[in-house]
Design an enzyme around this catalytic site. Structure first.
Site, PDB file in Angstrom:
ATOM      1  N   ARG A 148       0.851  -1.189   0.000  1.00 25.31           N
ATOM      2  CA  ARG A 148       0.000   0.000   0.000  1.00 25.31           C
ATOM      3  C   ARG A 148       0.885   1.236   0.000  1.00 25.31           C
ATOM      4  O   ARG A 148       1.870   1.294   0.743  1.00 25.31           O
ATOM      5  CB  ARG A 148      -0.871  -0.021   1.261  1.00 25.31           C
ATOM      6  N   TYR A 160      -2.931  11.408   6.193  1.00 20.02           N
ATOM      7  CA  TYR A 160      -3.304  10.078   6.669  1.00 20.02           C
ATOM      8  C   TYR A 160      -2.309   9.038   6.126  1.00 20.02           C
ATOM      9  O   TYR A 160      -1.971   9.049   4.947  1.00 20.02           O
ATOM     10  CB  TYR A 160      -4.727   9.687   6.209  1.00 20.02           C
ATOM     11  N   ASP A 211      -5.183   3.866   0.022  1.00 19.61           N
ATOM     12  CA  ASP A 211      -6.321   4.118   0.917  1.00 19.61           C
ATOM     13  C   ASP A 211      -6.677   5.608   0.865  1.00 19.61           C
ATOM     14  O   ASP A 211      -5.867   6.450   1.254  1.00 19.61           O
ATOM     15  CB  ASP A 211      -5.934   3.716   2.350  1.00 19.61           C
ATOM     16  N   HIS A 213      -9.184   6.834   2.520  1.00 23.35           N
ATOM     17  CA  HIS A 213      -9.658   7.091   3.888  1.00 23.35           C
ATOM     18  C   HIS A 213     -10.869   8.028   3.916  1.00 23.35           C
ATOM     19  O   HIS A 213     -10.911   9.013   4.663  1.00 23.35           O
ATOM     20  CB  HIS A 213      -8.513   7.631   4.764  1.00 23.35           C
ATOM     21  N   GLU A 237      -9.113   2.102  -1.867  1.00 21.29           N
ATOM     22  CA  GLU A 237      -9.863   1.773  -0.639  1.00 21.29           C
ATOM     23  C   GLU A 237     -10.591   2.995  -0.084  1.00 21.29           C
ATOM     24  O   GLU A 237     -10.057   4.110  -0.105  1.00 21.29           O
ATOM     25  CB  GLU A 237      -8.848   1.261   0.396  1.00 21.29           C
ATOM     26  N   GLU A 263     -13.934  -1.377   6.315  1.00 20.47           N
ATOM     27  CA  GLU A 263     -13.221  -1.645   7.577  1.00 20.47           C
ATOM     28  C   GLU A 263     -14.011  -1.156   8.781  1.00 20.47           C
ATOM     29  O   GLU A 263     -13.808  -1.650   9.880  1.00 20.47           O
ATOM     30  CB  GLU A 263     -11.810  -1.033   7.558  1.00 20.47           C
ATOM     31  N   ARG A 284     -13.947  -5.171   3.208  1.00 16.19           N
ATOM     32  CA  ARG A 284     -12.869  -5.049   4.204  1.00 16.19           C
ATOM     33  C   ARG A 284     -13.318  -5.347   5.631  1.00 16.19           C
ATOM     34  O   ARG A 284     -12.545  -5.177   6.587  1.00 16.19           O
ATOM     35  CB  ARG A 284     -12.274  -3.637   4.149  1.00 16.19           C
ATOM     36  N   GLU A 340      -4.698  -7.298   4.963  1.00 19.93           N
ATOM     37  CA  GLU A 340      -3.818  -6.198   5.379  1.00 19.93           C
ATOM     38  C   GLU A 340      -2.936  -6.666   6.533  1.00 19.93           C
ATOM     39  O   GLU A 340      -3.398  -7.378   7.430  1.00 19.93           O
ATOM     40  CB  GLU A 340      -4.669  -5.003   5.828  1.00 19.93           C
ATOM     41  N   TRP A 403     -11.917  12.250   8.892  1.00 15.23           N
ATOM     42  CA  TRP A 403     -10.508  11.889   9.038  1.00 15.23           C
ATOM     43  C   TRP A 403     -10.245  10.611   8.295  1.00 15.23           C
ATOM     44  O   TRP A 403     -11.065   9.720   8.246  1.00 15.23           O
ATOM     45  CB  TRP A 403     -10.115  11.709  10.518  1.00 15.23           C
TER      46      TRP A 403
HETATM   47  C1  GCO Z   1      -6.326   0.882   7.300  1.00 12.12           C
HETATM   48  C2  GCO Z   1      -7.100   1.802   8.160  1.00 12.12           C
HETATM   49  C3  GCO Z   1      -6.442   2.219   9.441  1.00 12.12           C
HETATM   50  C4  GCO Z   1      -7.442   3.014  10.275  1.00 12.12           C
HETATM   51  C5  GCO Z   1      -7.309   2.650  11.716  1.00 12.12           C
HETATM   52  C6  GCO Z   1      -8.318   3.392  12.561  1.00 12.12           C
HETATM   53  O1  GCO Z   1      -6.661   0.793   6.128  1.00 12.12           O
HETATM   54  O2  GCO Z   1      -5.415   0.253   7.815  1.00 12.12           O
HETATM   55  O3  GCO Z   1      -7.655   2.850   7.425  1.00 12.12           O
HETATM   56  O4  GCO Z   1      -5.225   2.866   9.232  1.00 12.12           O
HETATM   57  O5  GCO Z   1      -7.260   4.371  10.099  1.00 12.12           O
HETATM   58  O6  GCO Z   1      -7.464   1.283  11.824  1.00 12.12           O
HETATM   59  O7  GCO Z   1      -8.389   2.862  13.845  1.00 12.12           O
HETATM   60 MG    MG Z   2      -8.272   1.899   5.570  1.00 10.83          MG
END
Ligand code: GCO
Ligand code: MG
Length: 403
Positions: A148, A160, A211, A213, A237, A263, A284, A340, A403
């Site tokens: 990644r 991030y 990602d 995010h 992602e 996730e 995810r 992951e 975020w």
């Molecule tokens: C990822 C996630 C994490 C989250 C975290 C939040 O893809 O690994 O986005 O980085 O930000 O798990 O608690």
């Molecule tokens: Mg993520």
């Protein structure tokens, strides 16, 4: 019949907070479950201690499905991250016990291995594109087949996925949320350059992931997906927030870049439309936040009918107990995609000794009965809970953002 004699919650902070449930049967068999919810740990600890554990004592530990239904239907209040993480912890611990009683690693109880090992992706990050590429080359060197890529964005003080310690990224960085800054325009300029440079440096065979995010609108995500197409990413992602599952239709109309999301999903209902309308390629959802192995298997079976593969979340805020559970699941599930893998620190691994191991870009859960993870309670006690939050994000004009 093997009655549950006791259950208790262990909160420890070997570098970061983890909430672990330990269940013991009257025959003295113990099982572990992870209940960690980053930044909200004590809510799940209390949910378990005050509301779930009293209902578990005396139940037959082998009736995993019945206990799952009892906790899900029986609470009246359904779903949500706190409830589903608590149910997940019980579910993991009961599968651990069943495996130990059977003398088999959990994946054998889930139908046996569908593959030799589980392909994982590591995290390469850096302040600049060059730094990120250098980190990615290190991962390639270590045998990773999938990486990644996250890079700093010029003009933004933090991004991030980018940390000072390149191997151990830990976003929950403060006892009150730190404030980050976001600019979609600046970000959208950097990512295609990052992928162009990465393909050039890493060659055609390594899988490259990214990602977002949850930071784009659907039409912006469509554009980024299209911009990345020439570099053949493995997936994009969390391109947008998935509260409105319809959003993904618009992304799909504009790009063939594969989409991953989920996730933060807690149940199959969060993904029903996404899966049924084939709006995503990878789901995810993971063991700890989506109701345990019992519920994740249900999500995966449903996804399999629509060509959606699994890509379980595996950040460091998911404890080694979840990682082990995910690996047993991954090894057995027919529609596995990728896992992951953000390595835990040595401090964390010392508290949670485990049987899983990394080789040639893949993880294997090992052959220990059950999950194959233990908790060293003496060590755990040396690391008391320490409040930590994820950051929050604002736009350049000060508005709150995702975020
Ligand atoms: C990822 C996630 C994490 C989250 C975290 C939040 O893809 O690994 O986005 O980085 O930000 O798990 O608690
Ligand atoms: Mg993520």
């Amino acid at each position: 019949m093997s009655k549950i004699r006791s259950a208790r919650v262990i909160v420890t902070c070997p570098g970061r907070n983890f909430v672990t449930l330990k269940i013991e049967t009257e025959d003295g068999v113990t099982g572990l479950g992870d209940a960690t919810l980053n930044g909200r740990e004590l809510a799940v600890a209390s949910y378990l201690t005050d509301h779930v554990i009293p209902c578990l004592i005396g139940r037959d530990a082998h009736r995993i499905e019945d206990i799952w239904q009892y906790l899900y239907r029986g609470a009246y209040w359904r779903r949500g991250p706190v409830t589903m993480s608590a149910i997940a912890a019980v579910d993991m611990a009961l599968w651990d016990i069943k495996g130990k009683v059977a003398g088999l690693p959990l994946y054998q109880l889930l139908g046996g291995a569908s593959r030799d090992a589980v392909m994982v992706y590591g995290h390469a990050n850096g302040e600049s594109i060059d730094d990120t590429i250098a980190a990615a080359l290190e991962y390639k060197q270590q045998g990773y087949k999938a990486i990644r890529l996250q890079s700093g964005v010029p003009g933004l003080s933090s991004t991030y996925g980018v940390s000072k310690d390149k191997l151990f990224y830990e976003p929950a960085d403060s006892d009150l949320p730190t404030e980050n800054l976001w600019s979609t325009e600046r970000y959208m300029r950097v990512v295609p350059d990052l992928f162009a440079a990465a393909r050039e440096a890493l060659g055609p065979d390594v899988h490259l992931l990214h990602d977002v995010h949850h930071r784009l609108t659907p039409i912006e995500a469509g554009r980024l997906g299209k911009d990345l197409e020439p570099y053949r990413p493995f997936w994009m992602e969390d391109a947008v927030v998935a509260d409105n599952q319809d959003s993904f239709r618009l992304i799909r109309q504009h790009t063939t870049t594969r989409l991953a999301v989920g996730e933060i999903f807690n149940s199959v209902w969060d993904a029903k439309q996404l899966i049924q309308e084939q709006l995503i390629d990878y789901i995810r959802a993971t063991v700890v936040h989506a109701g345990g192995i019992t519920h994740l298997r249900r999500i995966a079976s449903f996804a399999d009918m629509y060509n959606v593969r699994t890509g379980c979340h595996g950040a460091t805020d998911l404890s080694p107990v979840t990682m082990a559970a995910a690996l047993h699941f991954d090894l057995s599930v027919p529609n596995f995609g990728i896992q992951e893998y953000m390595r835990h620190t040595d401090e964390t691994d010392a508290v949670f000794p485990h049987a899983y191991s990394f080789k040639d870009g893949s993880l294997h859960p090992g052959e220990a009965p059950g999950l194959g993870v233990d908790i060293d309670e003496e060590r755990a006690a040396r690391h008391p809970y320490s409040r930590a939050y994820l950051p929050v994000n604002r736009l350049e004009d000060g508005s709150m953002f995702n975020w």
